[in-house]
Every structure is written in structure tokens, then in C-alpha cells.
Design a protein around this motif. Structure first.
Motif, PDB file in Angstrom:
ATOM      1  N   ALA A 540       0.834  -1.206   0.000  1.00 42.68           N
ATOM      2  CA  ALA A 540       0.000   0.000   0.000  1.00 42.68           C
ATOM      3  C   ALA A 540       0.865   1.250   0.000  1.00 42.68           C
ATOM      4  O   ALA A 540       0.561   2.235  -0.698  1.00 42.68           O
ATOM      5  N   MET A 541       1.962   1.242   0.747  1.00 43.57           N
ATOM      6  CA  MET A 541       2.882   2.383   0.763  1.00 43.57           C
ATOM      7  C   MET A 541       3.458   2.643  -0.625  1.00 43.57           C
ATOM      8  O   MET A 541       3.524   3.785  -1.086  1.00 43.57           O
ATOM      9  N   ASN A 542       3.859   1.575  -1.307  1.00 47.14           N
ATOM     10  CA  ASN A 542       4.465   1.726  -2.622  1.00 47.14           C
ATOM     11  C   ASN A 542       3.474   2.256  -3.654  1.00 47.14           C
ATOM     12  O   ASN A 542       3.820   3.080  -4.502  1.00 47.14           O
ATOM     13  N   ALA A 543       2.228   1.769  -3.560  1.00 47.32           N
ATOM     14  CA  ALA A 543       1.227   2.170  -4.544  1.00 47.32           C
ATOM     15  C   ALA A 543       0.630   3.537  -4.250  1.00 47.32           C
ATOM     16  O   ALA A 543       0.344   4.311  -5.172  1.00 47.32           O
ATOM     17  N   MET A 544       0.435   3.857  -2.980  1.00 53.37           N
ATOM     18  CA  MET A 544      -0.317   5.043  -2.589  1.00 53.37           C
ATOM     19  C   MET A 544       0.558   6.188  -2.106  1.00 53.37           C
ATOM     20  O   MET A 544       0.079   7.296  -1.873  1.00 53.37           O
ATOM     21  N   GLY A 545       1.844   5.929  -1.931  1.00 49.69           N
ATOM     22  CA  GLY A 545       2.745   6.968  -1.440  1.00 49.69           C
ATOM     23  C   GLY A 545       2.924   8.106  -2.434  1.00 49.69           C
ATOM     24  O   GLY A 545       2.952   7.880  -3.648  1.00 49.69           O
ATOM     25  N   GLN A 546       3.076   9.316  -1.910  1.00 52.70           N
ATOM     26  CA  GLN A 546       3.166  10.502  -2.753  1.00 52.70           C
ATOM     27  C   GLN A 546       4.594  10.981  -2.992  1.00 52.70           C
ATOM     28  O   GLN A 546       4.816  11.915  -3.749  1.00 52.70           O
ATOM     29  N   GLY A 547       5.567  10.356  -2.330  1.00 52.12           N
ATOM     30  CA  GLY A 547       6.955  10.732  -2.551  1.00 52.12           C
ATOM     31  C   GLY A 547       7.353  12.010  -1.824  1.00 52.12           C
ATOM     32  O   GLY A 547       6.634  12.515  -0.960  1.00 52.12           O
ATOM     33  N   PHE A 548       8.515  12.541  -2.178  1.00 56.22           N
ATOM     34  CA  PHE A 548       9.113  13.678  -1.488  1.00 56.22           C
ATOM     35  C   PHE A 548       9.297  14.835  -2.461  1.00 56.22           C
ATOM     36  O   PHE A 548       9.606  14.636  -3.624  1.00 56.22           O
ATOM     37  N   ASP A 549       9.095  16.044  -1.954  1.00 57.05           N
ATOM     38  CA  ASP A 549       9.203  17.194  -2.844  1.00 57.05           C
ATOM     39  C   ASP A 549      10.200  18.243  -2.376  1.00 57.05           C
ATOM     40  O   ASP A 549      10.305  19.321  -2.971  1.00 57.05           O
ATOM     41  N   ALA A 550      10.937  17.953  -1.328  1.00 57.12           N
ATOM     42  CA  ALA A 550      11.974  18.886  -0.876  1.00 57.12           C
ATOM     43  C   ALA A 550      13.018  18.106  -0.080  1.00 57.12           C
ATOM     44  O   ALA A 550      12.719  17.063   0.509  1.00 57.12           O
ATOM     45  N   GLU A 551      14.233  18.597  -0.106  1.00 51.63           N
ATOM     46  CA  GLU A 551      15.305  18.004   0.689  1.00 51.63           C
ATOM     47  C   GLU A 551      16.256  19.110   1.113  1.00 51.63           C
ATOM     48  O   GLU A 551      16.665  19.949   0.287  1.00 51.63           O
ATOM     49  N   TYR A 552      16.562  19.142   2.400  1.00 50.35           N
ATOM     50  CA  TYR A 552      17.461  20.148   2.953  1.00 50.35           C
ATOM     51  C   TYR A 552      18.801  19.485   3.277  1.00 50.35           C
ATOM     52  O   TYR A 552      18.844  18.433   3.927  1.00 50.35           O
ATOM     53  N   HIS A 553      19.882  20.113   2.826  1.00 46.92           N
ATOM     54  CA  HIS A 553      21.222  19.570   3.036  1.00 46.92           C
ATOM     55  C   HIS A 553      21.984  20.454   4.012  1.00 46.92           C
ATOM     56  O   HIS A 553      21.870  21.682   3.982  1.00 46.92           O
ATOM     57  N   PRO A 554      22.779  19.839   4.878  1.00 47.90           N
ATOM     58  CA  PRO A 554      23.505  20.638   5.880  1.00 47.90           C
ATOM     59  C   PRO A 554      24.613  21.473   5.258  1.00 47.90           C
ATOM     60  O   PRO A 554      25.195  21.114   4.230  1.00 47.90           O
ATOM     61  N   ASP A 555      24.883  22.587   5.887  1.00 48.41           N
ATOM     62  CA  ASP A 555      25.995  23.459   5.504  1.00 48.41           C
ATOM     63  C   ASP A 555      27.205  23.038   6.336  1.00 48.41           C
ATOM     64  O   ASP A 555      27.234  23.259   7.557  1.00 48.41           O
TER      65      ASP A 555
END
Length: 584
Positions: A540-555
Motif C-alpha cells: 500500500a505504501m508503494n502504490a499510494m505513497g506521494q513521494g518527497f518534494d523537498a530536501e534540505y542539506h547541511p551546511d
């Protein structure tokens, strides 16, 4: 017979389960996910084929909004079951209106998540006492919200009492029992209120009661209790054969004698069915009685699934507080007990995997507290102005208050990082983890006449990120590595300033999940699994998951400065703990 119940009774199976590969062969099917938060309940209708949200509705609890049954000065926070019932009916009906008759006809299941531990006293029929004549306005007969800390004495008594037994009954909840949890709250209510004590037959979590309500339960002994709430808050464990023995509780206080017999032995994972929609609720909602009702769980646990949790990735649901979830293959963490967290329970997040929970008692609440301080003149004085009307004053106050945190964030982000600026401690509502203590208080140090609102706000935000780092450090120190961070919830999606600081302080990237309703979406995924649409919740997670739209990287340049400030944060925490903790 004891233990987690994994297989669904055949009488509750909606239809033969199907796998991810053949889901495209069938027409669209829909499920409803219901997410009970601190201030409101939200329902969504989701297409099980792709996770598309086709309807959403929110209901703010009217009695809670008025501040009824609460006394913040005493850390008393209670909610009325009528708020929950009205919100359930209102949001689902609104969603069905939005979705239209075709989608309504395709509803296969409903699953629910709630805050927790949020228990209530019930009679033998499983009815909360607050719904019975004579108890309607008695706070002790209502749901005791997760953030209610009136039972600090009782929690301390449980912690001291546990040391007297050869079996460590606190071993699976991090070794420390919290005033936010099931047994401490029960004992407090029984001691506090004679009328409630006499009428209370059993003690029930919110996440277990709503499915019981929807299925038309008539005997609390028939309620299907979820392993999530039972294991993390009520001391249930397979190793104990269920709950600790009656002797453990009755020797703590005679008021608890006999309660274990009126509670539960079996528990169920949330991919299982609690039953089918009752005739009464089918009529109220306009849905068929064939609709499956899933076993309930806490918001963060279902939210972790909605946010597509991965093994050894800390899934952070960031709202008024935080709940941090981590899953790992059970055999890989077997024999390891992480000290000072909110428990590790097989199947509490994903069936078949170990679920580990941590969190912070105040996160967004800390920002809201500071906002409310700054807006005090707007709320208290502006309406008395002779220059503008009352209506204009109210509108101006509301508009300005809504802009405070965004503007504070903008200005705080421009403040140069320094090892010597204002420093705060995030225990404004006590400390959840690591090492629970609701007696602890927040603090702000390094203040000067140059300490303006953005600088103080920055220190508060930094403290909440330091509190998050303390949790990650505890997992790593105890041999359960944190390999990644997943951010969810309102704060994660709305505040790039806070999320960038989180990444910098953790010195790890943090991915932000696309869905704005990960808890409700997770409930929908469990509903699809309980109804047999998917064989397991991972599908269900694989089929219904919406994914990620942002990622913050450390300085990397900020890492040594934050390391020094984190060292000072720990020193401040040690000082506060040693010098300000008092027994109540």
C-alpha cells in the motif's frame, strides 16, 4: 492465548487479498483515512490505486476551541467525546459530498489514527462516562489528552515501584514511565474523582474507541485493542504474556486491583480489521455495512507509514509536539533495548518489524507560546482602542498574529550564526525523550538589552532542533543507527527556516514528504490493507505513497559552531535538571 493477532478472521475479510501487480486490473476503489489531531480531526478519501486524495475535510473541536474542561496552569487538558463524534460524522459526510456518489459507492474501508496516549474511563458497554447522565461536564470523565501532565506524581510512583520487581516491566518503554501515558493517567483519575472511580469499568485509548464506535461495539471486552497503543503506553508485551500481572498494579495502589482483568490480553496490528461498519453508522454516513473498519493506532505511527518510512530512517512528524518513529527488521535489533525512549514494540508501525518511538513534548507549541506572548497586547488591548472599531481591532489582531511566525522566521534566518548568542532549552512542556520527565522546564539564557524578538525566536527554534539531535544521538549510542531523516507535518512543510536549521544541526539531509496529510494518508493505507486491497502495508505504501518534494542539506561550515552550541545546550539542560526539578 496471548500475543499479537496477525491473521484477520475470515468473517471480517472483505475479499481475497491482491498483490501490487494485479491492482491495475480492477476498477478504482477508495478508502477513508481519519486523523484525530490535537485541535481538529481531518478525514480524506483516497484512491487505493495511486494514493490520489479526492476529498478532504477538517473539523475543529468546538468545546476544545472554547477551552472547556482544560486548566493550562495545572497542565490539565481534556477533550469531550462529543467533539470526536461530531467531527467524525461531519468530515466523512463532507468528504462524501465532495467525492460524489460514484466514489462513495466504492468505499471499501475506514481506518483511524489519534493522538496518544489519550485514554478515557468507560462503563462495561465501552461508553465513555462523559456521554452518560451526570458526567457530561466532568473533566475526569472525558478523554485525557496526550499533553495532560496532571499525573506526574503517579508516573513517579510507577517508576519507583517498578524497581521492586525482579522483572523489569518498564524495559520495553525505555525504562521510564511517563505522565503522558495510560496507567499514570488512570491512577490519577481514580484517585482524583470518587464518582468516576465508582462508574469506571475499564480504561480505553482514543485510537481503540473510535473503531469500536464505528463497528457498533456493545461490550468493552470485545474491543480489539491495537498493539501500537498497548505496547508503547500500557506496558503490554509478548514477553510478559500480555500486561504486567495484577500484583504489579494492586501493590502500587489498591485502586488498581482487578483492572488488568477488565482490560485486554490480545492485541492486533493495524493491517487487521476491527469489524464492519455498524447499521447505525452506515445509515448516518450513507455507506454500506460491508465497509471494513481497521484497527486503530497513534497518529505518528500511521503517519510514518503515510510518509513512506524506511528501515533506520527517523520519521519525524512535526506539529505541536514531535513523534519520531524508526523501524528496523526485528532480528537485527533483537536483544537491544534503547534507554529513555517511548518504547519499542513489534508491529506497532509496520507488522513484522520493530517499531521504536521517541519525540519531543513541545515543538510547534514552543513557537506558538512565543507568538502568543508577542501578541498579548493585540489580544488584550487593541479591542479597547478608541481609534478603531471592535470588528477592525479583531481583524487586525488576527491578521498580525498570523504573520508573526513567518516574519520572525525571515528575520531570524538573517542573523549571523555565532557560538555566543542567546541559547534556549526546549522543555517548555517537559521532556518526552530521551528520558521522560514532565517536571522539567524550558529556559532561555544569554539575554541582553540587544535580545530582540527574532533573536529569541531563533534560540527557541534552535533548542527544538537540539532536542531532536539529542534523540538521534541516543539511538546511535544505543546501537540503533539513524541513517536518514524524513520530515512530515505542518512545520516540516511550512518552514524552510526551521528545516534548514534542523539539517545543519543534525549534520544530515532531511527529506520532506510531499503529502500534507501523512497521518490521514497512512490511515488510508492501513484501511486498504485491512480491506484486502493489498496483501501488506508495504505494498500500500508503494502504490499510494506521494513521494518527497523537498530536501534540505547541511551546511558543513556551520557544523563546528552548532557542535559547540549543542555542547552548551547539554550543559544548560544538566543545570536545569539538577537545580529546578521539584516534586509536586
Amino acid at each position: 492465548m496471548t500475543g499479537i493477532i496477525h491473521p484477520v478472521s475470515k468473517s471480517l475479510d472483505a475479499k481475497p487479498r491482491r498483490t501490487l501487480d494485479d491492482r491495475h486490473m480492477e476498477k478504482d476503489q477508495f478508502v477513508i483515512g481519519v486523523d484525530y489531531g490535537t485541535d481538529s480531526v481531518r478525514s480524506i478519501i483516497v484512491n487505493t490505486n495511486n494514493g490520489q486524495e479526492i476529498a478532504s475535510s477538517v473539523f475543529y473541536y468546538p468545546r476544545w476551541k472554547e477551552g472547556l474542561y482544560c486548566n493550562p496552569g495545572e497542565n490539565q487538558f481534556r477533550q469531550h467525546p462529543k467533539d470526536y463524534i461530531e467531527g467524525l460524522e461531519s468530515t466523512i459526510l463532507d468528504c462524501l459530498r465532495q467525492a460524489g456518489p460514484a466514489a462513495a459507492a466504492g468505499i471499501k474501508a475506514i481506518s483511524v489514527d489519534t493522538t496518544g496516549s489519550t485514554p478515557v474511563a468507560v462503563d462495561e458497554t465501552g461508553t465513555p462516562l462523559g456521554l452518560l447522565p451526570g458526567f457530561e461536564d466532568n473533566p475526569n470523565a472525558l478523554f485525557v489528552l496526550w499533553k495532560d501532565h496532571t499525573s506526574v506524581k503517579e508516573a513517579a510512583a510507577i517508576n519507583a515501584h517498578a524497581k521492586n520487581f525482579p522483572v523489569n516491566y518498564l524495559q520495553f518503554v525505555g525504562g521510564i514511565y511517563s505522565s503522558e501515558w495510560f496507567w499514570a493517567k488512570l491512577l490519577h483519575i481514580l484517585k482524583e474523582d470518587t464518582a468516576v472511580r465508582k462508574a469506571c469499568y475499564s480504561w480505553v485509548e482514543h485510537c481503540d474507541w473510535i473503531p469500536f464506535l464505528l463497528t457498533g461495539g456493545r461490550k468493552v471486552s470485545d474491543m480489539r485493542r491495537g498493539v501500537c497503543s498497548a505496547g508503547h503506553k500500557a506496558l503490554w508485551a509478548e514477553a510478559f504474556g500480555g500486561l504486567p500481572p495484577d500484583e504489579f498494579f494492586s501493590s502500587l495502589d489498591p485502586l488498581l486491583k482487578g483492572f488488568t482483568a477488565r482490560l485486554f490480553t490480545r492485541t492486533y496490528t493495524s493491517d487487521q480489521a476491527a469489524g464492519r461498519l455498524s447499521a447505525e453508522w452506515a445509515q448516518r454516513l450513507g455507506l454500506p455495512e460491508s465497509v471494513i473498519i481497521g484497527v486503530g493506532a497513534f497518529d505518528a505511527h500511521m503517519g510514518a507509514v503515510g510518509g513512506q518510512i524506511e528501515p533506520y530512517h527517523l520519521s519525524k512528524v512535526m506539529g505541536t509536539s514531535t513523534c519520531d518513529m524508526l523501524v528496523a527488521p526485528a532480528h537485527e535489533v533483537e536483544g537491544r533495548l534503547v534507554k529513555g525512549i517511548c518504547g519499542q514494540v513489534p508491529g506497532s508501525v509496520i507488522p513484522g518489524m520493530m517499531g521504536l518511538e521517541a519525540g519531543q513534548s513541545a515543538f510547534g507549541d514552543a513557537y506558538a507560546w512565543f507568538r502568543n506572548i508577542l501578541s498579548w497586547p493585540l489580544q488584550q488591548l487593541l479591542s479597547q482602542s478608541s481609534l478603531i472599531s471592535v470588528e477592525t481591532a479583531r481583524a487586525l489582531a488576527a491578521e498580525t498574529t498570523d504573520r508573526i511566525i513567518p516574519e520572525l522566521s525571515r528575520q531570524a534566518a538573517a542573523i549571523p550564526l555565532s557560538s555566543q548568542t542567546e541559547l534556549a532549552l526546549d522543555w517548555f512542556n517537559g521532556r518526552r525523550t530521551p528520558d521522560a520527565s514532565q517536571l522539567l522546564k524550558g529556559a532561555i539564557t544569554g539575554l541582553s538589552l540587544g535580545s530582540d524578538a527574532p533573536r529569541i525566536f531563533r534560540a527557541i527554534v534552535e533548542s527544538t532542533c537540539f532536542g531532536a539531535k539529542a534523540i538521534v544521538d541516543r539511538f546511535n549510542e544505543e546501537g540503533v543507527p539513524v541513517k536518514g531523516l524524513i520530515g512530515m507535518g505542518g512545520v516540516a512543510r511550512k518552514s524552510p527556516f526551521i528545516m534548514q536549521m534542523m539539517a545543519d544541526i543534525m549534520d544530515m539531509p532531511i527529506r520532506i514528504h510531499r503529502s500534507e496529510q501523512t497521518c490521514a494518508l497512512g490511515a488510508a493505507m492501513f484501511a486498504a490493507t485491512a480491506a484486502g486491497v493489498y496483501d501488506k502495508v508495504e505494498d500500500a505504501m508503494n502504490a499510494m505513497g506521494q513521494g518527497f518534494d523537498a530536501e534540505y542539506h547541511p551546511d558543513p561550515a556551520k557544523a563546528p559552531v552548532y557542535a559547540e552550541r549543542f555542547r552548551r545546550y547539554r550543559q544548560l539542560g544538566q543545570f536545569i535538571e539538577e537545580n529546578t526539578t521539584t516534586s509536586h
